[in-house]
Design an enzyme around this catalytic site. Structure first.
Site, short mmCIF file in Angstrom:
data_model
loop_
_atom_site.label_atom_id
_atom_site.label_comp_id
_atom_site.label_asym_id
_atom_site.label_seq_id
_atom_site.Cartn_x
_atom_site.Cartn_y
_atom_site.Cartn_z
N HIS A 74 -2.46 7.06 7.82
CA HIS A 74 -2.30 5.96 8.72
C HIS A 74 -1.44 5.74 9.69
O HIS A 74 -0.12 6.16 9.31
CB HIS A 74 -2.19 4.65 7.39
CG HIS A 74 -1.20 4.43 6.71
ND1 HIS A 74 -0.95 3.63 6.95
CD2 HIS A 74 -1.33 4.38 5.16
CE1 HIS A 74 0.14 3.79 5.46
NE2 HIS A 74 -0.62 4.03 5.03
N ASP A 76 0.09 3.03 10.82
CA ASP A 76 0.35 1.37 10.78
C ASP A 76 1.54 1.63 9.70
O ASP A 76 1.22 2.28 9.08
CB ASP A 76 -0.66 0.88 11.25
CG ASP A 76 -1.43 0.91 9.12
OD1 ASP A 76 -1.94 1.32 9.35
OD2 ASP A 76 -1.38 -1.01 8.64
N ASP A 107 5.64 5.71 4.80
CA ASP A 107 4.99 5.16 4.81
C ASP A 107 3.84 4.62 5.79
O ASP A 107 4.53 3.90 6.56
CB ASP A 107 5.01 4.30 3.70
CG ASP A 107 3.17 3.18 3.23
OD1 ASP A 107 2.10 3.98 3.60
OD2 ASP A 107 3.63 2.47 2.60
N GLU A 141 -5.08 0.53 7.40
CA GLU A 141 -4.66 0.31 6.29
C GLU A 141 -3.91 -0.18 5.45
O GLU A 141 -4.23 -0.83 4.74
CB GLU A 141 -4.30 2.33 5.61
CG GLU A 141 -3.93 2.42 4.44
CD GLU A 141 -3.00 2.11 3.78
OE1 GLU A 141 -2.49 2.30 2.11
OE2 GLU A 141 -1.51 1.61 3.76
N GLU A 142 -2.17 -0.68 6.11
CA GLU A 142 -1.43 -1.61 5.30
C GLU A 142 -2.18 -2.66 5.71
O GLU A 142 -1.83 -4.27 5.23
CB GLU A 142 -0.50 -1.81 5.74
CG GLU A 142 0.44 -0.68 6.20
CD GLU A 142 1.22 0.01 4.61
OE1 GLU A 142 0.79 -1.07 3.62
OE2 GLU A 142 1.66 0.86 4.75
N ASP A 168 -0.01 10.32 0.73
CA ASP A 168 0.45 8.49 1.20
C ASP A 168 0.61 8.31 -0.66
O ASP A 168 0.50 6.51 -0.48
CB ASP A 168 -0.77 8.02 2.27
CG ASP A 168 -0.77 6.73 2.51
OD1 ASP A 168 0.96 6.86 2.04
OD2 ASP A 168 -1.30 5.67 2.56
N HIS A 416 7.52 -0.55 2.67
CA HIS A 416 7.56 -1.62 2.68
C HIS A 416 9.11 -2.70 2.06
O HIS A 416 8.63 -3.44 2.53
CB HIS A 416 7.08 -2.55 1.59
CG HIS A 416 4.68 -1.37 1.51
ND1 HIS A 416 3.97 -2.23 1.11
CD2 HIS A 416 5.30 -0.73 1.92
CE1 HIS A 416 2.77 -1.57 1.41
NE2 HIS A 416 3.45 -1.00 1.47
N1 BES Z 1 1.20 4.44 0.99
C1 BES Z 1 1.05 3.24 0.36
C2 BES Z 1 -0.26 2.77 -1.33
C3 BES Z 1 0.72 3.84 -2.31
C4 BES Z 1 1.63 4.40 -2.48
C5 BES Z 1 0.53 4.74 -3.45
C6 BES Z 1 3.65 4.75 -2.98
C7 BES Z 1 0.89 5.56 -4.14
C8 BES Z 1 2.36 5.78 -4.27
C9 BES Z 1 -0.36 1.95 1.02
O1 BES Z 1 0.55 2.16 2.41
C10 BES Z 1 -0.50 0.35 0.68
O2 BES Z 1 1.41 0.81 1.05
N2 BES Z 1 -1.26 0.16 0.55
C11 BES Z 1 -1.24 -0.82 0.23
C12 BES Z 1 -2.61 -1.50 -0.23
C13 BES Z 1 -3.59 -2.49 -0.12
C14 BES Z 1 -2.79 -3.20 1.68
C15 BES Z 1 -4.48 -2.91 0.43
C16 BES Z 1 -0.58 -1.50 -1.03
O3 BES Z 1 -1.36 -0.92 -2.32
O4 BES Z 1 -0.38 -2.87 -1.57
ZN ZN Z 2 2.15 0.73 2.22
#
Ligand code: BES
Ligand code: ZN
Length: 443
Positions: A74, A76, A107, A141-142, A168, A416
């Site tokens: 992703h 974004d 990320d 994705e975010e 990711d 984040h």
């Molecule tokens: N890359 C992350 C998820 C992640 C990071 C998984 C590190 C495992 C290890 C992804 O971009 C993310 O932040 N996902 C969100 C999803 C949500 C917004 C639906 C999350 O996990 O909060």
């Molecule tokens: Zn993320």
């Protein structure tokens, strides 16, 4: 600076914040930059408009005797706020102590570009790829990928593949090959409590009417038992227990001991469900978290007010075989049942995504382990992930394909958060990893 780093810097400079409509044009410019990059590599590209941000697709020339690998990423990013806490501006990448600092560095732009540059390098060295490749990059994705599942449904045939690979997710410790085979799901909700018609003088009316902020606090407190267990009726009904081999394997994984969690979080102590390690709590157990809470006076000093309303934003992390929609209904029932008298409650259910798990010992899983072994010292670590990538289970449901998670994100990458960073070492290793991965998956 190497040309690879230069390209990453260009990619990182787009403020492609998907949640903020102010940045719609920036997200589009970033997608167009990708199209140009991928076309320049000799791949055929497609930019697909959606009701939100575009989806970018690229392919090499496919041949029926080769395996088809889909790579997802992703482009974004999360908002950069709070800006004041960044040491350097989030969209002006800078290198300090061997790490690239920028929003999206880990990320997911750094990891995503490692996929692209690994492919580019193989194309340059060999003239062709050992597999049919489909690159699928989204800009939402975010914000929960609202338009990607419908896109998969619509383009199911064109996206048919043997295996999916994503970088990711996490790398447990520096220079440690990490294969993720599970992700937690997610289910979000917002609770709004309303009381009196307007904010009231807390001396004149306090004691005579219920306080919405107090009601929110009572609701939040009702979600857990004192030991950290979630108190929602039936919450754990469908939870798949940890396998013995997982507990044994995870106990040996570097970088995720309880001491590491203490250090990386800066918390005064660890807390969570009894009888589980921190890794087990975050990778294999479901949770209920408050993401934001508010109501009443937030300014300096005191103000004697009884607020007319208050809110809390919640997210639940889910594990196999919990169903987000089922759990959200259980949450709603719980909140309505525990709402104290004298106020109105409104529960708005938000986005959700299913949890995921696959077998890391499958043929493709073994191929990924070989690629990791060729890139990093020692045996690869097999882990599940605490975070969520909701589209991964949708890949399984719609395309019928499993996903290998080849994580390059370190625990202190500050994803984040302010000062997000990605070590140059991870970026370069990621490029090599992707070259090895395509070779191994082709076997
Ligand atoms: N890359 C992350 C998820 C992640 C990071 C998984 C590190 C495992 C290890 C992804 O971009 C993310 O932040 N996902 C969100 C999803 C949500 C917004 C639906 C999350 O996990 O909060
Ligand atoms: Zn993320």
């Amino acid at each position: 600076m190497t040309p690879e780093l230069q390209e990453l810097f260009t990619f990182l400079a787009f403020p492609s914040v998907s949640t903020d409509s102010k940045h719609k044009q920036d997200v589009l410019s970033c997608a167009n930059w990708l199209i140009e990059k991928l076309s320049g590599m000799g791949l055929s590209t497609e930019l697909h408009e959606t009701p939100g941000h575009p989806i970018v697709i690229a392919r090499n020339e496919h041949s029926p005797d080769k395996k088809t690998v889909l790579i997802y990423g992703h482009y974004d990013v999360q908002p950069a706020d709070p800006l004041a806490l960044w040491d350097t501006p989030p969209f002006a990448p800078e290198i300090r102590d061997g790490k690239i600092y920028a929003r999206g560095a880990t990320d997911n732009k750094g990891q995503m570009l490692a996929h692209i540059l690994g492919i580019e390098k193989t194309l340059k060295e060999k003239g062709k790829l050992p597999v049919n490749i489909i690159l699928l990059f989204e800009g939402e994705e975010e914000i929960g990928s609202p338009n990607l599942a419908p896109f998969l449904e619509k383009h199911k045939q064109d996206l048919a593949c043997d295996i999916i690979a994503i970088s990711d997710t996490g790398m447990v410790a520096p220079n440690t090959g990490t294969l993720g085979y599970g992700l937690r799901g997610i289910a979000c909700a917002e609770v709004k409590i309303t009381g009196p018609a307007r904010d009231l003088h807390s001396g004149l009316f306090g004691g005579a009417v219920a306080n919405p902020a107090t009601a929110v606090a009572q609701l939040v407190a009702s979600l857990h038992l004192p030991d950290g267990t979630v108190a929602i009726d039936g919450f754990y009904d469908e939870v798949r227990p940890l396998e013995d081999w997982e507990r044994e394997m995870w106990a040996k994984v570097p970088g995720v001991k309880d001491e590491d969690f203490l250090e990386v979080t800066g918390s005064p102590a660890l807390f969570g469900e009894p009888n589980y390690s921190s890794a087990e709590r975050t990778w294999a157990r479901p949770t209920a978290e408050v993401n934001g809470i508010g109501g009443g006076y937030q300014g300096e000093g005191s103000k004697t007010v009884l607020p007319a309303e208050a809110f809390v934003k919640l997210s639940l992390r889910l594990v196999p075989d919990q169903e987000p929609q089922v759990i959200l209904q259980k949450l709603k029932t719980h909140l309505e049942k525990h709402c104290p008298p004298g106020v109105n409650i409104e529960v708005e259910l938000g986005h959700d995504g299913k949890p995921y798990a696959c077998d890391p010992h499958s043929d493709f899983g073994k191929a990924a382990q070989r690629a990791l072994k060729a890139t990093f010292p020692g045996e690869p670590m097999l882990i599940r992930e605490g975070g969520s990538i909701p589209i991964v289970q949708a890949f399984q449901d719609i395309l019928g394909t499993d996903t290998l998670l080849l994580g390059l994100a370190l625990a202190d990458a500050q994803i984040h958060s302010p000062n997000e960073n990605f070590p140059i070492q991870n970026f370069e290793a990621g490029i090599r990893l992707n070259q090895a991965l395509l070779e191994e998956l082709a076997k």
